[in-house]
Design an enzyme around this catalytic site. Structure first.
Site, PDB file in Angstrom:
ATOM      1  CG  ASP A  32      -6.988  -3.735  -2.455  1.00  0.00           C
ATOM      2  OD1 ASP A  32      -7.579  -2.877  -1.763  1.00  0.00           O
ATOM      3  OD2 ASP A  32      -5.756  -3.907  -2.405  1.00  0.00           O
ATOM      4  CB  SER A  75      -0.954  -0.050   1.200  1.00  0.00           C
ATOM      5  OG  SER A  75      -1.984   0.889   1.056  1.00  0.00           O
ATOM      6  CG  HIS A  91      -5.565  -2.754   1.167  1.00  0.00           C
ATOM      7  ND1 HIS A  91      -5.091  -2.543  -0.113  1.00  0.00           N
ATOM      8  CD2 HIS A  91      -4.823  -1.958   1.982  1.00  0.00           C
ATOM      9  CE1 HIS A  91      -4.127  -1.648  -0.079  1.00  0.00           C
ATOM     10  NE2 HIS A  91      -3.930  -1.288   1.179  1.00  0.00           N
TER      11      HIS A  91
END
Length: 349
Positions: free
Chosen positions: A287, A201, A325
């Site tokens: 996600d 991320s 995620h």
């Protein structure tokens, strides 16, 4: 006679209708009081949310202090040592260093000197750069460290400045500086071992920023893995309760905006046009934070930049698996996926 009575009735009925359509002063007063009560209770509700926000912030600080990140064994990492590095003057960053799982018995009770020597045992090394909230103790981050350690790799999980128990405030340049310092620290102790980076991320942007900076200095990672990587855009360093501010954005005006001073520009797309390091993108199709199409776009950019299908890989994870995620570490095929990628680096090194 009957007709007169009917006309009289008709007039009375019309009068009734007129009386029903014209609002009397009493009715207007009732409506005004009703609106006043609605506005009053709205203000009370906003004030209550502000009080709740302050309470949450206080509790968050209380529980953050209670986490002793200097003791990784408290988090189930029994072959890990905590390290503090001074990435620049006045900045101290925390790092968890985990040795390969097959050395866990040997690692018991060992000091930093032993761990530093262990870096040169020839096993691949991963620098792990985490996402936007929390610290290196988050369960999914420990999950990745455990996966890499089980395969036989060293893992160094960094808390950038301003995260966890690391000092100072997070900035784009600062996060990159911390990562470059850790890279140099590892390279000084690792001999000819492969040194890779794993960015998740927010960490994907830090990883590519760092890779570009290293490349400009004639250095490089041996491999890059990006998990849940975004394409481009400004990224706010999030307060742990950012979700609360997104849900009730007006609270920012009654209290403060915890995001306004820490906006980063982390252009993965531009960086991948410059990077010439073998790359693997891991992304869940479901996600909910970074849409899967961004991984596809980054893959195409990197593949075109490196003009190779071998050096750039995209590994999707089916949305039905529910990894979202943060859940890729749960996938039973992940160890073999990583191992295959690292073995390909040995062939191209």
């Amino acid at each position: 006679m009957k007709r007169r009575i009917d006309q009289s009735d008709q007039k009375f009925t019309s009068g009734e209708r007129l009386q029903q359509t014209v609002k009397r002063p009493k009715d207007i007063g009732v409506q005004a009081r009703s609106q006043w009560w609605v506005w009053t209770w709205t203000k009370v509700g906003l004030l209550s949310l502000c009080v709740l926000s302050v309470t949450i912030l206080f509790l968050q600080q209380l529980f953050t202090v209670s986490d002793d990140l200097s003791r990784p064994s408290d988090f189930g990492l029994n072959h890990t040592i905590n390290i503090y590095l001074n990435s620049e003057e006045g900045v101290r960053v925390g790092v968890w260093y985990t040795v390969p799982e097959h050395r866990w018995k040997e690692a018991q009770g060992k000091d930093l000197e032993w761990y530093e020597k262990a870096l040169g045992d020839g096993s691949p090394i991963f620098i792990y750069l985490h996402g936007n909230t929390g610290n290196r103790s988050a369960p999914h981050r420990i999950g990745i460290a455990n996966v890499l350690s089980a395969i036989g790799y060293h893992v160094l999980a960094l808390d950038y400045r301003g995260f966890g128990d690391s000092t100072s405030e997070p900035t784009e340049l600062g996060l990159t500086t911390d990562t470059i310092y850790l890279y140099n620290w590892v390279k000084a102790r690792s001999g000819n071992s492969l040194v890779c980076v794993w960015g998740h991320s927010l960490g994907s942007g830090v990883a590519t920023n760092t890779a570009v900076k290293l490349q400009e200095k004639g250095k490089h990672f041996d491999g890059i893995i990006l998990e849940g990587a975004f394409r481009n855009g400004q990224v706010a360093i999030e307060h742990p309760f950012t979700w609360f501010y997104w849900k009730f954005p007006y609270i920012q005006y009654y209290l403060f905006n915890p995001l306004k001073d820490n906006i980063l520009n982390l252009p993965n797309d531009d960086n991948l046009k410059k990077i010439r390091t073998p790359l693997m993108l891991l992304h869940a199709e479901d996600d909910h934070i970074v849409p899967f199409y961004m991984a596809q776009e980054l893959y195409n950019i990197a593949k075109n930049a490196q003009n190779s299908d071998e050096r750039v890989k995209l590994v999707p994870f089916n949305g039905s698996l529910g990894y979202l995620h943060n859940g890729l570490y749960k996938d039973p095929h992940l160890p073999s996926i990583i191992r295959e990628f690292v073995q390909s680096l040995s062939l191209t090194a």
